[in-house]
Design a protein around this motif. Structure first.
Motif, mmCIF file in Angstrom:
data_model
loop_
_atom_site.group_PDB
_atom_site.id
_atom_site.type_symbol
_atom_site.label_atom_id
_atom_site.label_comp_id
_atom_site.label_asym_id
_atom_site.label_seq_id
_atom_site.Cartn_x
_atom_site.Cartn_y
_atom_site.Cartn_z
ATOM 1 N N TYR A 173 36.383 55.030 -121.156
ATOM 2 C CA TYR A 173 36.363 53.912 -119.998
ATOM 3 C C TYR A 173 37.665 53.605 -119.633
ATOM 4 N N PRO A 174 37.824 53.381 -118.327
ATOM 5 C CA PRO A 174 39.155 53.423 -117.669
ATOM 6 C C PRO A 174 39.986 52.028 -118.246
ATOM 7 N N ALA A 175 41.448 52.243 -118.250
ATOM 8 C CA ALA A 175 42.240 51.146 -118.728
ATOM 9 C C ALA A 175 42.313 50.522 -117.126
ATOM 10 N N PRO A 176 42.618 48.961 -117.570
ATOM 11 C CA PRO A 176 42.785 48.003 -116.295
ATOM 12 C C PRO A 176 43.759 48.630 -115.229
ATOM 13 N N ILE A 177 43.226 48.897 -114.104
ATOM 14 C CA ILE A 177 44.063 48.962 -112.961
ATOM 15 C C ILE A 177 45.245 48.290 -112.459
ATOM 16 N N VAL A 178 45.065 47.122 -112.928
ATOM 17 C CA VAL A 178 45.920 45.793 -112.588
ATOM 18 C C VAL A 178 45.862 44.784 -113.666
ATOM 19 N N ASN A 179 47.086 44.476 -113.725
ATOM 20 C CA ASN A 179 47.283 43.297 -114.912
ATOM 21 C C ASN A 179 46.743 42.001 -114.471
ATOM 22 N N ARG A 180 46.068 41.442 -115.206
ATOM 23 C CA ARG A 180 45.275 40.291 -114.934
ATOM 24 C C ARG A 180 46.144 38.952 -114.510
ATOM 25 N N THR A 181 46.905 38.733 -115.206
ATOM 26 C CA THR A 181 47.982 37.655 -114.988
ATOM 27 C C THR A 181 48.779 37.953 -113.657
ATOM 28 N N ALA A 182 49.456 38.996 -113.773
ATOM 29 C CA ALA A 182 50.309 39.306 -112.519
ATOM 30 C C ALA A 182 49.446 39.280 -111.357
ATOM 31 N N ALA A 183 48.398 39.960 -111.235
ATOM 32 C CA ALA A 183 47.542 39.931 -110.141
ATOM 33 C C ALA A 183 47.257 38.652 -109.521
ATOM 34 N N TYR A 184 46.677 37.872 -110.559
ATOM 35 C CA TYR A 184 46.394 36.458 -110.156
ATOM 36 C C TYR A 184 47.600 35.840 -109.558
ATOM 37 N N GLU A 185 48.582 35.594 -110.205
ATOM 38 C CA GLU A 185 49.738 35.298 -109.566
ATOM 39 C C GLU A 185 50.249 35.767 -108.203
ATOM 40 N N ARG A 186 50.000 37.031 -107.938
ATOM 41 C CA ARG A 186 50.563 37.619 -106.696
ATOM 42 C C ARG A 186 49.568 36.978 -105.635
ATOM 43 N N ALA A 187 48.452 36.949 -106.011
ATOM 44 C CA ALA A 187 47.418 36.738 -104.835
ATOM 45 C C ALA A 187 47.802 35.161 -104.626
ATOM 46 N N GLN A 188 47.990 34.091 -105.581
ATOM 47 C CA GLN A 188 48.519 32.936 -105.306
ATOM 48 C C GLN A 188 49.564 32.676 -104.169
ATOM 49 N N ARG A 189 50.575 33.692 -104.506
ATOM 50 C CA ARG A 189 51.799 33.802 -103.719
ATOM 51 C C ARG A 189 51.646 34.057 -102.286
ATOM 52 N N VAL A 190 50.756 35.388 -102.260
ATOM 53 C CA VAL A 190 50.674 35.698 -100.872
ATOM 54 C C VAL A 190 49.713 34.836 -99.878
ATOM 55 N N PHE A 191 48.832 34.410 -100.546
ATOM 56 C CA PHE A 191 47.996 33.309 -99.782
ATOM 57 C C PHE A 191 48.494 31.923 -99.380
ATOM 58 N N GLU A 192 49.491 31.712 -100.486
ATOM 59 C CA GLU A 192 50.333 30.198 -100.235
ATOM 60 C C GLU A 192 51.260 30.539 -98.901
ATOM 61 N N ARG A 193 51.875 31.788 -98.867
ATOM 62 C CA ARG A 193 52.839 32.195 -97.973
ATOM 63 C C ARG A 193 52.068 32.162 -96.441
ATOM 64 N N ALA A 194 50.754 32.850 -96.654
ATOM 65 C CA ALA A 194 49.928 32.976 -95.418
ATOM 66 C C ALA A 194 49.353 31.566 -94.883
ATOM 67 N N LEU A 195 49.197 30.665 -95.792
ATOM 68 C CA LEU A 195 49.012 29.194 -95.639
ATOM 69 C C LEU A 195 50.175 28.502 -94.982
ATOM 70 N N GLY A 196 51.309 29.026 -95.101
ATOM 71 C CA GLY A 196 52.802 28.171 -95.031
ATOM 72 C C GLY A 196 53.050 27.326 -95.894
ATOM 73 N N LYS A 197 52.640 27.567 -97.423
ATOM 74 C CA LYS A 197 53.005 26.513 -98.429
ATOM 75 C C LYS A 197 54.048 27.206 -99.210
ATOM 76 N N ARG A 198 54.700 28.072 -98.773
ATOM 77 C CA ARG A 198 56.055 28.673 -99.651
ATOM 78 C C ARG A 198 56.520 29.615 -98.742
ATOM 79 N N ASN A 199 57.796 29.710 -98.799
ATOM 80 C CA ASN A 199 58.690 30.703 -98.060
ATOM 81 C C ASN A 199 59.556 31.610 -98.717
ATOM 82 N N ASP A 200 59.102 31.663 -99.980
ATOM 83 C CA ASP A 200 60.011 32.883 -100.921
ATOM 84 C C ASP A 200 59.417 34.166 -100.382
ATOM 85 N N GLY A 201 60.278 35.375 -100.569
ATOM 86 C CA GLY A 201 60.188 36.439 -100.263
ATOM 87 C C GLY A 201 59.127 37.347 -101.325
#
Length: 463
Positions: A435-463
């Protein structure tokens, strides 16, 4: 003579367009179905195969009614104009369609005909034009929708209302790479009756139980979606069946039936969105201040398509799609969330893959659901993320669903299946080396999604 143009209404019973045609006609009604490449070429191979069989069942029903269904292949404007000339037609009646391709065909047919074209609302319980053009959430839509009257099922025509014709044009039957459900209205009615008797009164309790989905797949949920998507059964007939049961029960049974009735209103919402937003399948419904920074990793997308992400519930859902042409609603949401949040891949790629592989693909429900999960549609939550580990723990804690579709994990203990993406690599290799190993880290991916969508929503300005 009046010509009735069947489109997504592939049935004779509870067809409001056909019933209206019969009421309006001075003589017999001529039923016609057109395989128009502008429409059929956009169907996935499995949906096309199921539609073909549904049209064949429709023709058989017309023959039972001592008439026949004229079937033609070609551009609908040309085909219908020729038939009007051939049969001396003075009016054409059809049903309202909401997706852009069929809307364009309606306009083109109207322009090509030398006789009036009349359309009727059939696909939904409530005409979208009688509601507000947009609603921020389903709950706000539902508050208005439930106050509108719901028409009773339309009657089936009597044999003497239909043209005495004989049609020998073959119906093209596409091949399918999977076993398909039995097609046609009678099969749909049998499915509805079986669920009414064996599953409806327990629906709220079983709808997310993935072990029940394996053990009792035709009771835990209705499995009516292919028939509604192909319009082999009318939504009014389904609604009347459900509400008749609801009105006859109380207590816990009433709660369960109410939940199923409520779920049908999501279908109504998505058709409302499509009616007022024809580009629902291609453009974000929600407007963002900034662009969503979607990734374009083709390797991750292919792993998701194959069900080889290393996340057992995600992979089980995607393999169910490939094997059955269907995904249970709970993993359907999980796989969509994983693609759009954990992998940050554009929802339109996932929606296109679903369109190609689902037997029950629906032009309103598919993009509507994808946009809701992707946080680009109607929702009260800014960034909704389904954690595939938590979802497995809650809905497939015995691993029954995963084992059904991911044989590499058949001998793995349930707790290890649930926690698989968080297990050490050596433990994963020991338990399921294929069975394949996970292709993405669960926690890191979750946090990345939060950052990306918050930037799209204009709720954060960090790079």
């Amino acid at each position: 003579m009046l010509l009735y143009w069947h489109r997504r209404d592939r049935r004779t019973a509870d067809d409001r367009g056909l019933a209206a045609a019969v009421d309006a006609a001075d003589g017999p009604v001529l039923p016609v179905y057109v395989f128009d490449p502008a429409v059929t070429d956009r169907l996935g191979v499995r949906k096309r195969a199921f539609v073909d069989r549904t049209v064949r069942a429709l023709r058989e029903r017309y023959r039972d009614l001592e008439s026949d269904l004229l079937v033609r292949s070609g551009a609908a404007p040309d085909v219908l104009a020729d038939l009007c000339d051939e049969y001396g037609v003075d009016r054409v009646v059809t049903t309202e369609c909401y997706d852009p391709v069929r809307r364009d065909r309606t306009a083109a047919v109207d322009a090509a005909l030398g006789v009036p074209l009349e359309t009727h609302v059939d696909t939904v319980l409530v005409d979208p034009r009688t509601l507000e053009p947009s609603y921020p959430t389903h709950s706000q839509f539902h508050a208005d929708w439930r106050e509108r009257p719901k028409p009773a099922p339309a009657p089936e025509p009597a044999p003497d209302a239909l043209a005495d014709v004989t049609a020998d044009e073959p119906i093209p039957i596409a091949n399918s790479d999977i076993d398909l459900p039995e097609a046609g209205t009678e099969a749909a009615r049998e499915r509805l009756a079986s669920f009414r008797d064996a599953g409806l009164r327990r629906y709220a309790d079983t709808r997310d139980d993935l072990a029940a989905a394996v053990e009792r797949p035709l009771e835990a949920v209705s499995r009516l979606s292919p028939y509604l998507a192909a319009s082999a059964i009318g939504i009014r007939e389904v609604w009347e069946t459900v509400t008749d049961v609801r009105d006859a029960v109380d207590g816990d049974e009433r709660r369960n039936v109410d939940k199923y009735a409520f779920e049908l209103t999501w279908r109504e919402l998505y058709y409302h969105l499509l009616a007022h937003t024809p580009d629902l399948a291609t453009v974000n419904y929600k407007q963002f201040p900034n662009e969503i920074a979607w990734r374009t990793d083709d390797a991750d997308f292919r792993a998701w398509q194959r069900g080889e992400t290393g996340y057992p519930l995600v992979d089980a859902g995607m393999r169910q799609l490939e094997r059955d042409g269907y995904i249970h609603n709970r993993p359907r949401q999980v796989v969509a969330s994983f693609l759009t949040k954990h992998l940050l891949l554009d929802w339109r790629r996932g929606a296109a893959h679903f369109r190609e592989r689902l037997v029950d693909h629906d032009p309103a429900v598919n993009p509507g659901n994808w946009q809701w999960v992707a946080s680009t549609g109607t929702d009260s939550v800014d960034v909704r993320i389904f954690d595939p580990v938590a979802q497995a723990a809650k809905y497939d804690d015995t691993g029954a669903f995963v084992r059904e579709y991911v044989p590499e994990l058949a001998d793995v203990p349930a707790e290890a299946i649930v926690e698989w993406p968080t297990l050490p690599a050596d433990r994963q290799a020991e338990l399921a080396p294929d069975y394949p190993a996970p292709i993405v880290n669960r926690t890191a991916a979750y946090e990345r999604a939060q950052r990306v969508f918050e930037r799209a929503l204009g709720k954060r300005n960090d790079g």
